[in-house]
Motif scaffolding. Structure first.
Motif, mmCIF file in Angstrom:
data_model
loop_
_atom_site.group_PDB
_atom_site.id
_atom_site.type_symbol
_atom_site.label_atom_id
_atom_site.label_comp_id
_atom_site.label_asym_id
_atom_site.label_seq_id
_atom_site.Cartn_x
_atom_site.Cartn_y
_atom_site.Cartn_z
ATOM 1 N N GLY A 198 -38.594 -49.580 17.100
ATOM 2 C CA GLY A 198 -37.153 -49.673 17.328
ATOM 3 C C GLY A 198 -36.423 -48.430 16.868
ATOM 4 O O GLY A 198 -35.509 -47.934 17.547
ATOM 5 N N GLU A 199 -36.803 -47.900 15.708
ATOM 6 C CA GLU A 199 -36.172 -46.678 15.194
ATOM 7 C C GLU A 199 -36.441 -45.486 16.116
ATOM 8 O O GLU A 199 -35.551 -44.677 16.397
ATOM 9 N N ILE A 200 -37.681 -45.378 16.584
ATOM 10 C CA ILE A 200 -38.034 -44.267 17.479
ATOM 11 C C ILE A 200 -37.244 -44.352 18.779
ATOM 12 O O ILE A 200 -36.718 -43.346 19.281
ATOM 13 N N PHE A 218 -33.005 -54.641 24.722
ATOM 14 C CA PHE A 218 -33.438 -53.942 23.507
ATOM 15 C C PHE A 218 -34.158 -54.886 22.549
ATOM 16 O O PHE A 218 -35.050 -54.468 21.804
ATOM 17 N N SER A 219 -33.804 -56.176 22.587
ATOM 18 C CA SER A 219 -34.491 -57.162 21.745
ATOM 19 C C SER A 219 -35.974 -57.225 22.079
ATOM 20 O O SER A 219 -36.806 -57.492 21.204
ATOM 21 N N ALA A 220 -36.295 -57.025 23.358
ATOM 22 C CA ALA A 220 -37.692 -57.046 23.780
ATOM 23 C C ALA A 220 -38.428 -55.768 23.419
ATOM 24 O O ALA A 220 -39.608 -55.616 23.713
ATOM 25 N N ILE A 221 -37.718 -54.847 22.763
ATOM 26 C CA ILE A 221 -38.328 -53.613 22.279
ATOM 27 C C ILE A 221 -38.473 -53.639 20.767
ATOM 28 O O ILE A 221 -39.525 -53.330 20.219
ATOM 29 N N SER A 222 -37.397 -54.059 20.075
ATOM 30 C CA SER A 222 -37.382 -53.953 18.611
ATOM 31 C C SER A 222 -37.857 -55.210 17.903
ATOM 32 O O SER A 222 -38.448 -55.128 16.830
#
Length: 424
Positions: A67-69, A105-109
């Motif tokens: 998520g940070e990246i 984005f939830s599905a990423i982080s």
């Protein structure tokens, strides 16, 4: 009631009320029990090591790092730009962009605070400039961040899967319908607020602009496909998916978007380590707490008492939801799952509740707690971005909380609602 039981219950509660960090409060209680019960001091060290040895725990720092990246690499901005071309011309369109971008984005982080920070940093100032009330802008970013624990891959489901020893993949599936239902409810609130406040609509994007935004955002949109497709395609486990997510984010950020240099990596890693260290410290130290709770039969005795005094399953579930909602408003959600896990599982077993369905209930509660005053983590992220006080954001967020509670009721009392996507 024995002295040990008093220390594990009232003693721990007292330390939390006094403001001790959860990991330290747990450690102090365990040490006190070891002294009182004359247990070998090495017990604590052994349990801390055992509690941190789960392979599934690796998913937590790895998803946080991913998520940070992706945030640093500009993928959150790409998601916002693409979502904007789809709905900005509708009533409440800009607020809807926040919800849709947060959903992806939830599905990423897999993290609520990370989702609120990544999307809120872009959308709160944009909504305020477009005529939205700033408190509403902050509240919709905070409540959209709540989708992080529900949309897979979810850190909260990873933790509950470890605590309850259930399939993390099946738990992931149980959060999709509640998560999308909350997202739909938030979209309705965006429409109602914009209509009532007379917020002007944006200019409709033509198909060419939509296509260009999609082309720029394709790498961000592809990330959930890679991660979730790999998990449910049997290519890799959820923990391995977290590592794949980091590699994917790094390749996109460094080689394709070129917004990340190798000199940025230490800062990115340190930020993710700080967050994940707090989570894993609570989980590791809580292993010893859980063993002592089991030895004292606190969870089993309470479950037996509840079953003896509350005959109806629906009433027991209602009581658990009320208790969980109140606890989540004043206590760390991860600590609740880890510390109360044995108690909750014992109650679910006593009333014959499907363990995957129960996991969905627990994590939906956790998600709501992230946005519930006074100490929901996402609230503080929204306050920091918007510059508003807790009271200002809290007053604006209650319509969204009511939507979430309604979805929680559906999740609790209609098992098929949460289990709709489970393999037959």
């Amino acid at each position: 009631m024995s002295v040990t039981t008093l220390l594990l219950t009232a003693g721990f509660a007292g330390l939390v009320v006094l403001g001790f960090p959860f990991a330290i409060a747990i450690a102090l209680v365990i040490v006190a029990v070891l002294v009182v019960a004359d247990i070998e001091p090495a017990f604590l060290a052994q349990q801390v090591i055992a509690g941190s040895q789960s392979f599934s725990l690796l998913a937590i720092p790895l998803f946080m790092l991913a998520g940070e990246i992706m945030t640093k690499g500009g993928l959150s901005q790409r998601l916002v730009d693409f979502a904007s071309t789809l709905v900005r011309h509708r009533t409440g369109g800009l607020a809807m962009v926040t919800v849709i971008a947060a959903l992806v984005f939830s599905a990423i982080s897999g993290s609520a605070p990370a989702t609120t920070a990544a999307i809120g940093a872009i959308m709160i100032p944009a909504m305020a400039a477009a005529g939205y009330d700033r408190a509403f802008a902050a509240s919709i970013a905070v409540s959209a961040g709540v989708l992080g624990p529900l949309i897979p891959p979810s850190i909260a489901f990873v933790i509950w899967g470890i605590v309850s020893e259930q399939s993390i993949g099946r738990l992931f599936l149980s959060g999709i319908v509640p998560g999308f239902s909350i997202a739909f409810g938030l979209l309705v609130i965006c429409w109602l607020h914009a209509r009532r406040a007379g917020v002007p609509r944006g200019e409709k994007a033509d198909w060419g602009e939509v296509a260009r935004a999609f082309a720029r955002g394709k790498w961000a949109l592809l990330s959930p496909v890679v991660v979730l497709g790999g998990i449910y395609g049997g290519i890799f486990t959820p923990t391995e998916a977290a590592a794949v997510s980091c590699i994917y984010a790094l390749i996109v950020g460094v080689l394709i978007e070129r917004r990340i240099t190798f000199s940025d990596l230490p800062t990115i890693v340190i930020r993710s380590v700080r967050t994940s260290a707090m989570v894993t410290a609570i989980i590791a130290i809580s292993a010893g707490f859980g063993v002592l709770i089991a030895q004292e039969r606190i969870a089993v005795d309470f479950a037996n008492w509840l079953a003896s005094n509350v005959q109806e399953k629906w009433l027991a579930l209602a009581g658990l939801n009320v208790a969980f909602f109140l606890l989540a408003a004043v206590m760390d959600e991860i600590a609740i799952m880890v510390i109360l896990g044995p108690l909750l599982i014992a109650i679910a077993t006593k009333f014959g509740i499907d363990p995957i369905h129960f996991g969905s209930i627990i994590v939906t509660n956790v998600a709501i707690g992230m946005a519930t005053p006074p100490i929901g983590y996402c609230l503080f992220v929204g306050m920091a971005i918007s510059g508003l006080s807790l009271m200002q954001v809290a007053r604006a967020i209650w319509p969204q909380i009511l939507v979430m509670v309604f979805v929680l009721m559906l999740t609790t009392y209609i098992p098929g609602f949460a289990l709709l996507l489970q393999p037959r």
